[in-house]
Design a protein around this motif. Sequence first.
Motif, PDB file in Angstrom:
ATOM      1  N   PRO A   7       0.665  -1.289   0.150  1.00  0.00           N
ATOM      2  CA  PRO A   7       0.171  -0.181   0.244  1.00  0.00           C
ATOM      3  C   PRO A   7       0.819   1.224  -0.087  1.00  0.00           C
ATOM      4  CG  PRO A   7       0.191  -0.811   1.871  1.00  0.00           C
ATOM      5  CD  PRO A   7       1.344  -1.433   1.135  1.00  0.00           C
ATOM      6  N   ASP A   8       0.129   2.693  -0.674  1.00  0.00           N
ATOM      7  CA  ASP A   8       1.306   3.971  -0.742  1.00  0.00           C
ATOM      8  C   ASP A   8      -0.063   3.946   0.359  1.00  0.00           C
ATOM      9  OD1 ASP A   8       1.713   6.410  -0.218  1.00  0.00           O
ATOM     10  OD2 ASP A   8       1.091   6.851  -2.491  1.00  0.00           O
ATOM     11  N   LYS A   9       1.144   5.467   1.195  1.00  0.00           N
ATOM     12  CA  LYS A   9       0.019   5.900   2.270  1.00  0.00           C
ATOM     13  C   LYS A   9      -1.062   6.616   2.657  1.00  0.00           C
ATOM     14  CE  LYS A   9       1.125  10.847   1.104  1.00  0.00           C
ATOM     15  NZ  LYS A   9       1.464   9.925  -0.518  1.00  0.00           N
ATOM     16  N   PHE A  10      -1.685   7.216   3.965  1.00  0.00           N
ATOM     17  CA  PHE A  10      -3.316   6.430   4.091  1.00  0.00           C
ATOM     18  C   PHE A  10      -3.099   8.580   4.350  1.00  0.00           C
ATOM     19  CE2 PHE A  10      -7.027   4.014   4.102  1.00  0.00           C
ATOM     20  CZ  PHE A  10      -5.939   2.932   3.302  1.00  0.00           C
ATOM     21  N   LEU A  14      -1.873   7.337   8.478  1.00  0.00           N
ATOM     22  CA  LEU A  14      -1.267   6.724   8.779  1.00  0.00           C
ATOM     23  C   LEU A  14       0.244   6.304   7.302  1.00  0.00           C
ATOM     24  CD1 LEU A  14      -3.721   3.203   9.456  1.00  0.00           C
ATOM     25  CD2 LEU A  14      -2.224   3.982  11.030  1.00  0.00           C
ATOM     26  N   THR A  15       1.065   6.596   8.012  1.00  0.00           N
ATOM     27  CA  THR A  15       2.024   5.796   6.905  1.00  0.00           C
ATOM     28  C   THR A  15       1.717   4.397   5.884  1.00  0.00           C
ATOM     29  OG1 THR A  15       3.149   4.638   8.191  1.00  0.00           O
ATOM     30  CG2 THR A  15       4.398   7.252   8.472  1.00  0.00           C
ATOM     31  N   ALA A  16       2.325   4.262   4.741  1.00  0.00           N
ATOM     32  CA  ALA A  16       2.164   3.366   4.290  1.00  0.00           C
ATOM     33  C   ALA A  16       2.736   1.831   4.773  1.00  0.00           C
ATOM     34  CB  ALA A  16       3.176   3.361   2.747  1.00  0.00           C
ATOM     35  N   ALA A  17       4.077   2.403   6.083  1.00  0.00           N
ATOM     36  CA  ALA A  17       4.800   1.354   6.741  1.00  0.00           C
ATOM     37  C   ALA A  17       3.232   0.895   7.523  1.00  0.00           C
ATOM     38  CB  ALA A  17       5.425   1.336   7.415  1.00  0.00           C
ATOM     39  N   GLU A  18       2.760   1.867   8.016  1.00  0.00           N
ATOM     40  CA  GLU A  18       1.406   1.411   8.754  1.00  0.00           C
ATOM     41  C   GLU A  18       0.470   1.414   8.494  1.00  0.00           C
ATOM     42  OE1 GLU A  18       2.358   4.992  12.586  1.00  0.00           O
ATOM     43  OE2 GLU A  18       1.618   5.491  10.490  1.00  0.00           O
ATOM     44  N   VAL A  19      -0.104   0.870   7.466  1.00  0.00           N
ATOM     45  CA  VAL A  19      -0.336   0.804   5.979  1.00  0.00           C
ATOM     46  C   VAL A  19      -0.916  -0.610   6.696  1.00  0.00           C
ATOM     47  CG1 VAL A  19      -1.928   0.530   4.372  1.00  0.00           C
ATOM     48  CG2 VAL A  19      -1.894   2.946   5.381  1.00  0.00           C
ATOM     49  N   ALA A  20       0.501  -1.325   6.154  1.00  0.00           N
ATOM     50  CA  ALA A  20       0.917  -2.916   6.247  1.00  0.00           C
ATOM     51  C   ALA A  20       0.711  -3.187   6.925  1.00  0.00           C
ATOM     52  CB  ALA A  20       2.362  -2.835   5.153  1.00  0.00           C
ATOM     53  N   VAL A  36       2.670 -13.746   5.113  1.00  0.00           N
ATOM     54  CA  VAL A  36       2.643 -11.610   4.108  1.00  0.00           C
ATOM     55  C   VAL A  36       3.801 -11.543   3.886  1.00  0.00           C
ATOM     56  CG1 VAL A  36       1.651  -9.550   4.964  1.00  0.00           C
ATOM     57  CG2 VAL A  36       0.391 -12.002   5.714  1.00  0.00           C
ATOM     58  N   ARG A  37       4.505 -10.579   3.105  1.00  0.00           N
ATOM     59  CA  ARG A  37       5.553 -10.251   3.122  1.00  0.00           C
ATOM     60  C   ARG A  37       4.680  -8.136   2.966  1.00  0.00           C
ATOM     61  NH1 ARG A  37       8.238 -14.118  -0.250  1.00  0.00           N
ATOM     62  NH2 ARG A  37       7.671 -16.050   0.529  1.00  0.00           N
ATOM     63  N   GLU A  38       5.488  -7.510   3.375  1.00  0.00           N
ATOM     64  CA  GLU A  38       5.300  -5.883   3.618  1.00  0.00           C
ATOM     65  C   GLU A  38       6.068  -4.987   2.727  1.00  0.00           C
ATOM     66  OE1 GLU A  38       4.515  -4.794   7.969  1.00  0.00           O
ATOM     67  OE2 GLU A  38       3.642  -6.827   7.905  1.00  0.00           O
ATOM     68  N   LEU A 353      -8.936  -0.762   9.420  1.00  0.00           N
ATOM     69  CA  LEU A 353      -7.957  -1.337   7.892  1.00  0.00           C
ATOM     70  C   LEU A 353      -7.735  -2.981   8.804  1.00  0.00           C
ATOM     71  CD1 LEU A 353      -5.653   0.748   7.583  1.00  0.00           C
ATOM     72  CD2 LEU A 353      -7.301  -0.193   5.721  1.00  0.00           C
ATOM     73  N   GLU A 354      -7.561  -3.209   9.907  1.00  0.00           N
ATOM     74  CA  GLU A 354      -7.774  -4.158  10.549  1.00  0.00           C
ATOM     75  C   GLU A 354      -8.715  -5.108  10.190  1.00  0.00           C
ATOM     76  OE1 GLU A 354      -5.560  -5.150  14.563  1.00  0.00           O
ATOM     77  OE2 GLU A 354      -4.588  -3.478  13.704  1.00  0.00           O
ATOM     78  N   ARG A 355      -9.709  -5.029  10.522  1.00  0.00           N
ATOM     79  CA  ARG A 355     -11.196  -5.058  10.239  1.00  0.00           C
ATOM     80  C   ARG A 355     -11.819  -5.674   8.723  1.00  0.00           C
ATOM     81  NH1 ARG A 355     -16.920  -1.789  11.917  1.00  0.00           N
ATOM     82  NH2 ARG A 355     -17.584  -3.833  10.183  1.00  0.00           N
ATOM     83  N   LEU A 356     -11.323  -4.710   7.877  1.00  0.00           N
ATOM     84  CA  LEU A 356     -11.493  -4.969   6.226  1.00  0.00           C
ATOM     85  C   LEU A 356     -10.672  -5.572   6.205  1.00  0.00           C
ATOM     86  CD1 LEU A 356     -12.886  -3.200   4.302  1.00  0.00           C
ATOM     87  CD2 LEU A 356     -10.816  -2.163   3.641  1.00  0.00           C
TER      88      LEU A 356
END
Length: 369
Positions: A7-10, A14-20, A36-38, A353-356
Amino acid sequence: MHVVLAPDKFKGSLTAAEVATHLAAGLRSAVPGLDVREVPVADGGDGTLDAVVANGFRHVPVRATGPTGEPVDTGYAVRDGVAVVELADVSGLRRLPGAVLDPLHATSYGTGEVVRAALDAGVRTVVLGLGGSACTDGGAGMVQALGARLLDAEGRDLPPGGAALSTVDRVELDGLHPGVRTTEIVVASDVDNPLLGANGAAAVYGPQKGATPTQVRLLDNALARWATAVHRVSTVDGANLPGAGAAGGVGFAALTVLRARVRPGIGYLLDVLEFGKHLAGARLVVTGEGSLDEQTLRGKAPAGVAEAAAGVPVVAVAGRIEVAHVDLFAAMYALTDIEPDVRRCMTEAGPLLERLAAERLAKHLEVSP
């Protein structure tokens, strides 16, 4: 079987790393033990440094000049001789004190200071991510920081900002950093605007930086004078080159003075991040950004990830979705699908995001009987 999260950032959440990280947590809650590969990504604009550091680049701190002259703590990221510089992190709108716009005087000087630090360190390639700039100075500040001199008719050095270019008489490149000649410089940008005119840096992006219609005309005329002065000392007539208008004209200075080449932002950065090596054996790729809209389809990170996925199904997630079905994606899911309150989608993006991921994304991993 594994899943690639790219992912890119939100933006604003959130940063992209946080989204992942949140997507990974949600998927693993639904599918324990899932591989899972982030691989958080960026397209050269805001968040590029965060993304490459999350992928193993080392952050090198640099104190540089902000867009209106105040010092900012920024840096570049390096790995295997490749340095990534994010203009937005030093000369960007978010670096303006109090978010006060200054379209006539904002400068790219600090970006040049960061590039100079990378050149001093002896890197073999500098990747310059353009986007989110606060300035419309044609990259003049950047090249001044790298040793060029911009002089008026009286032989005086020009002050910072795009407006000052209305008095530029000549450019001297004798003092340009020697590393410019020996280092590969790549502009990572998806902007194809020229420097001047109705589609140029001032006309298209100046208003976003606070320029009034009168100031837009002033800046466009000043950039034209700058382009003429540069052309006298450079064999490259760069004003009409695609990408010259990127980041308030920083693309122009990079192409003409630094002899950079332009590469599509997300495509090139995916190569830098070695995205392709994660695809072999992947069951699913998940990408996304804060808002999936028409801009997404014009070279933004999620579209780039989908195009690079080499036949692996790609699902997109976003805070909100403003386009209908897109052939690039096997499915698209928005936080607003499970939480209609947009404000909560911003403030509670991580848990949502975790729920989704657990409720929607995990279904794409089910094996049909």
